[in-house]
Design a protein around this motif. Structure first.
Motif, PDB file in Angstrom:
ATOM      1  N   ASN A   1       0.769  -1.217  -0.093  1.00  0.00           N
ATOM      2  CA  ASN A   1      -0.011   0.137   0.000  1.00  0.00           C
ATOM      3  C   ASN A   1       0.857   1.131   0.092  1.00  0.00           C
ATOM      4  O   ASN A   1       0.813   2.212  -0.656  1.00  0.00           O
ATOM      5  CB  ASN A   1      -1.021   0.017   1.233  1.00  0.00           C
ATOM      6  N   ARG A   2       1.960   1.383   0.756  1.00  0.00           N
ATOM      7  CA  ARG A   2       2.970   2.444   0.794  1.00  0.00           C
ATOM      8  C   ARG A   2       3.560   2.500  -0.490  1.00  0.00           C
ATOM      9  O   ARG A   2       3.631   3.558  -0.982  1.00  0.00           O
ATOM     10  CB  ARG A   2       3.981   2.244   1.855  1.00  0.00           C
ATOM     11  N   MET A   3       3.732   1.538  -1.315  1.00  0.00           N
ATOM     12  CA  MET A   3       4.448   1.692  -2.560  1.00  0.00           C
ATOM     13  C   MET A   3       3.475   2.258  -3.490  1.00  0.00           C
ATOM     14  O   MET A   3       3.789   3.053  -4.372  1.00  0.00           O
ATOM     15  CB  MET A   3       4.861   0.258  -2.977  1.00  0.00           C
ATOM     16  N   THR A   4       1.966   1.620  -3.480  1.00  0.00           N
ATOM     17  CA  THR A   4       1.048   2.385  -4.399  1.00  0.00           C
ATOM     18  C   THR A   4       0.914   3.747  -3.943  1.00  0.00           C
ATOM     19  O   THR A   4       0.739   4.745  -4.941  1.00  0.00           O
ATOM     20  CB  THR A   4      -0.312   1.399  -4.144  1.00  0.00           C
TER      21      THR A   4
ATOM     22  N   SER B   1       3.274   5.929  -2.696  1.00  0.00           N
ATOM     23  CA  SER B   1       4.308   6.386  -3.366  1.00  0.00           C
ATOM     24  C   SER B   1       4.369   6.969  -4.782  1.00  0.00           C
ATOM     25  O   SER B   1       4.675   7.761  -5.316  1.00  0.00           O
ATOM     26  CB  SER B   1       5.630   5.726  -3.061  1.00  0.00           C
ATOM     27  N   ASN B   2       3.864   5.866  -5.568  1.00  0.00           N
ATOM     28  CA  ASN B   2       3.715   5.950  -7.040  1.00  0.00           C
ATOM     29  C   ASN B   2       2.730   6.996  -7.370  1.00  0.00           C
ATOM     30  O   ASN B   2       2.807   7.468  -8.311  1.00  0.00           O
ATOM     31  CB  ASN B   2       3.393   4.519  -7.519  1.00  0.00           C
ATOM     32  N   ASN B   3       1.821   7.042  -6.600  1.00  0.00           N
ATOM     33  CA  ASN B   3       0.596   7.990  -6.926  1.00  0.00           C
ATOM     34  C   ASN B   3       1.250   9.329  -6.627  1.00  0.00           C
ATOM     35  O   ASN B   3       1.110  10.547  -7.283  1.00  0.00           O
ATOM     36  CB  ASN B   3      -0.797   7.872  -6.069  1.00  0.00           C
ATOM     37  N   ILE B   4       1.882   9.829  -5.605  1.00  0.00           N
ATOM     38  CA  ILE B   4       2.486  10.873  -5.316  1.00  0.00           C
ATOM     39  C   ILE B   4       3.634  11.386  -6.218  1.00  0.00           C
ATOM     40  O   ILE B   4       3.641  12.490  -6.761  1.00  0.00           O
ATOM     41  CB  ILE B   4       3.319  10.839  -3.827  1.00  0.00           C
ATOM     42  N   LYS B   5       4.351  10.222  -6.675  1.00  0.00           N
ATOM     43  CA  LYS B   5       5.167  10.902  -7.543  1.00  0.00           C
ATOM     44  C   LYS B   5       4.754  11.019  -9.177  1.00  0.00           C
ATOM     45  O   LYS B   5       4.895  11.816  -9.580  1.00  0.00           O
ATOM     46  CB  LYS B   5       6.148   9.397  -7.905  1.00  0.00           C
ATOM     47  N   GLN B   6       3.490  10.229  -9.457  1.00  0.00           N
ATOM     48  CA  GLN B   6       2.669  10.876 -10.361  1.00  0.00           C
ATOM     49  C   GLN B   6       2.342  12.169 -10.693  1.00  0.00           C
ATOM     50  O   GLN B   6       2.078  13.089 -11.495  1.00  0.00           O
ATOM     51  CB  GLN B   6       1.466   9.811 -10.701  1.00  0.00           C
ATOM     52  N   LEU B   7       1.887  12.522  -9.269  1.00  0.00           N
ATOM     53  CA  LEU B   7       1.267  13.893  -9.119  1.00  0.00           C
ATOM     54  C   LEU B   7       2.503  14.869  -9.331  1.00  0.00           C
ATOM     55  O   LEU B   7       2.308  15.922  -9.821  1.00  0.00           O
ATOM     56  CB  LEU B   7       0.443  14.163  -7.785  1.00  0.00           C
ATOM     57  N   GLY B   8       3.601  14.507  -8.814  1.00  0.00           N
ATOM     58  CA  GLY B   8       4.763  15.356  -8.898  1.00  0.00           C
ATOM     59  C   GLY B   8       4.991  15.581 -10.367  1.00  0.00           C
ATOM     60  O   GLY B   8       5.430  16.770 -10.732  1.00  0.00           O
ATOM     61  N   LEU B   9       5.068  14.619 -11.075  1.00  0.00           N
ATOM     62  CA  LEU B   9       5.380  14.476 -12.518  1.00  0.00           C
ATOM     63  C   LEU B   9       4.410  15.352 -13.272  1.00  0.00           C
ATOM     64  O   LEU B   9       4.714  16.181 -14.282  1.00  0.00           O
ATOM     65  CB  LEU B   9       5.573  13.048 -13.199  1.00  0.00           C
TER      66      LEU B   9
ATOM     67  N   VAL C   1     -14.389   9.907  -8.541  1.00  0.00           N
ATOM     68  CA  VAL C   1     -13.377   9.131  -7.517  1.00  0.00           C
ATOM     69  C   VAL C   1     -12.013   8.815  -8.714  1.00  0.00           C
ATOM     70  O   VAL C   1     -11.965   7.861  -9.652  1.00  0.00           O
ATOM     71  CB  VAL C   1     -13.821   7.909  -7.014  1.00  0.00           C
ATOM     72  N   ILE C   2     -11.007   9.449  -8.326  1.00  0.00           N
ATOM     73  CA  ILE C   2      -9.614   9.545  -9.381  1.00  0.00           C
ATOM     74  C   ILE C   2      -8.819   8.739  -8.378  1.00  0.00           C
ATOM     75  O   ILE C   2      -8.218   8.655  -7.241  1.00  0.00           O
ATOM     76  CB  ILE C   2      -8.926  10.674  -9.608  1.00  0.00           C
ATOM     77  N   LYS C   3      -8.267   7.493  -9.086  1.00  0.00           N
ATOM     78  CA  LYS C   3      -7.562   6.531  -8.420  1.00  0.00           C
ATOM     79  C   LYS C   3      -6.256   7.027  -7.957  1.00  0.00           C
ATOM     80  O   LYS C   3      -5.638   6.718  -6.766  1.00  0.00           O
ATOM     81  CB  LYS C   3      -7.386   5.439  -9.424  1.00  0.00           C
ATOM     82  N   SER C   4      -5.626   7.836  -8.801  1.00  0.00           N
ATOM     83  CA  SER C   4      -4.405   8.208  -8.646  1.00  0.00           C
ATOM     84  C   SER C   4      -4.478   9.348  -7.301  1.00  0.00           C
ATOM     85  O   SER C   4      -3.331   9.795  -6.763  1.00  0.00           O
ATOM     86  CB  SER C   4      -3.743   9.093  -9.579  1.00  0.00           C
TER      87      SER C   4
END
Length: 270
Positions: free
Chosen positions: A41-44, A46-54, A116-119
């Motif tokens: 869950n933490r990895m998911t 983290s990936n969402n946060i990274k996607q928002l940063g990009l 509801v946005i998964k990201s």
């Protein structure tokens, strides 16, 4: 002629022993399974946060600045930073629905505010109901730092550029994890400036305390970020990377990591 009587099945004692062994094995296995689930869950998240940063970087490249915390643009009289990032996280359909709203406020469209946005969602968050924080308002578990997306004490849309973050993009927080529903309030991705405790944002000029460490929903403070476990709150930095915030971070280091241009060197607890 003699016959040897063969036993079929197990005795009651044998069955009880087998059941006891299985129970012990399950007891040993469950904590390990739980740890694996939490790590996933933490990895998911983290990936969402990274996607928002990009997405912020892509917006900066396309528009010349970071989207405002609450920004008017074209015919739109006001929309959140999360709304302006939608085209950069493959949510053009929801973005276009917002642009088509005849009130010129995207959140007034039920199809937008309830999207509801998964990201935008952390899988460890149990405070929302299928991604909805209250009524038909969808949540975001990634709160925007008002000191970057806005201008504390000045305004909501400074049109700040990535290149203007003088303290270093790897030392300045962009997003932080936050409960979707918090106390009697929530973190609503399309909510605007008319009520702070309902925005998917946090402002250290309103509350400069570090993230709460896995509080209950009732004890959650909507003006602060929250971690979903005891390992700490994950944040996205302005360079697009993700970092875990130590639960014992000092107030001074937390504050300095949020201001983009205060010129103060971060403490050793960073």
């Amino acid at each position: 002629m003699s016959y040897i009587k063969q036993r079929v099945g197990f005795t009651l004692i044998e069955l009880l022993v087998v059941i006891a062994i299985i129970a012990i094995l399950i007891g040993l296995l469950l904590p390990a399974v739980q740890k694996v689930r939490e790590a996933a869950n933490r990895m998911t998240s983290s990936n969402n946060i990274k996607q928002l940063g990009l997405a912020v970087h892509s917006h900066n490249d396309a528009e010349g600045y970071i989207p405002g915390q609450w920004e008017a643009r074209g015919n739109i009289l006001g929309a959140s930073q999360h709304f302006w990032l939608l085209p950069y996280i493959e949510q053009v359909a929801i973005y276009n629905l917002g642009l088509e709203d005849t009130s010129f406020y995207p959140h007034n469209s039920a199809r937008v505010r309830s999207a509801v946005i998964k990201s935008f969602l952390a899988p460890s968050d149990t405070t929302t109901s299928n991604g909805l924080a209250t009524g038909d308002w969808a949540a975001s578990n990634y709160a925007a730092n008002h000191a970057v997306f806005g201008e504390p004490g000045v305004g909501w849309n400074p049109k700040r550029r990535i290149s203007e973050i003088r303290d270093g993009t790897s030392n300045t927080i962009l997003f932080a994890e936050k409960y979707g529903a918090c106390g009697g309030n929530g973190s609503l991705w399309s909510h605007g400036t008319w009520n702070w405790p309902w925005m998917a944002t946090y402002a250290i000029n309103v509350n400069n305390n570090p993230p709460q460490n896995a509080p209950t929903k009732a004890a959650c403070d909507p003006t602060r970020p929250q971690s979903f476990g005891t390992s700490g709150c994950q944040v996205g930095l302005c360079d697009g990377s993700v970092r875990n915030i130590n639960p014992n971070i000092t107030n001074a280091t937390w504050v300095n990591a949020n201001y983009p241009n205060d010129g103060i060197t971060l403490g050793s607890d960073w």
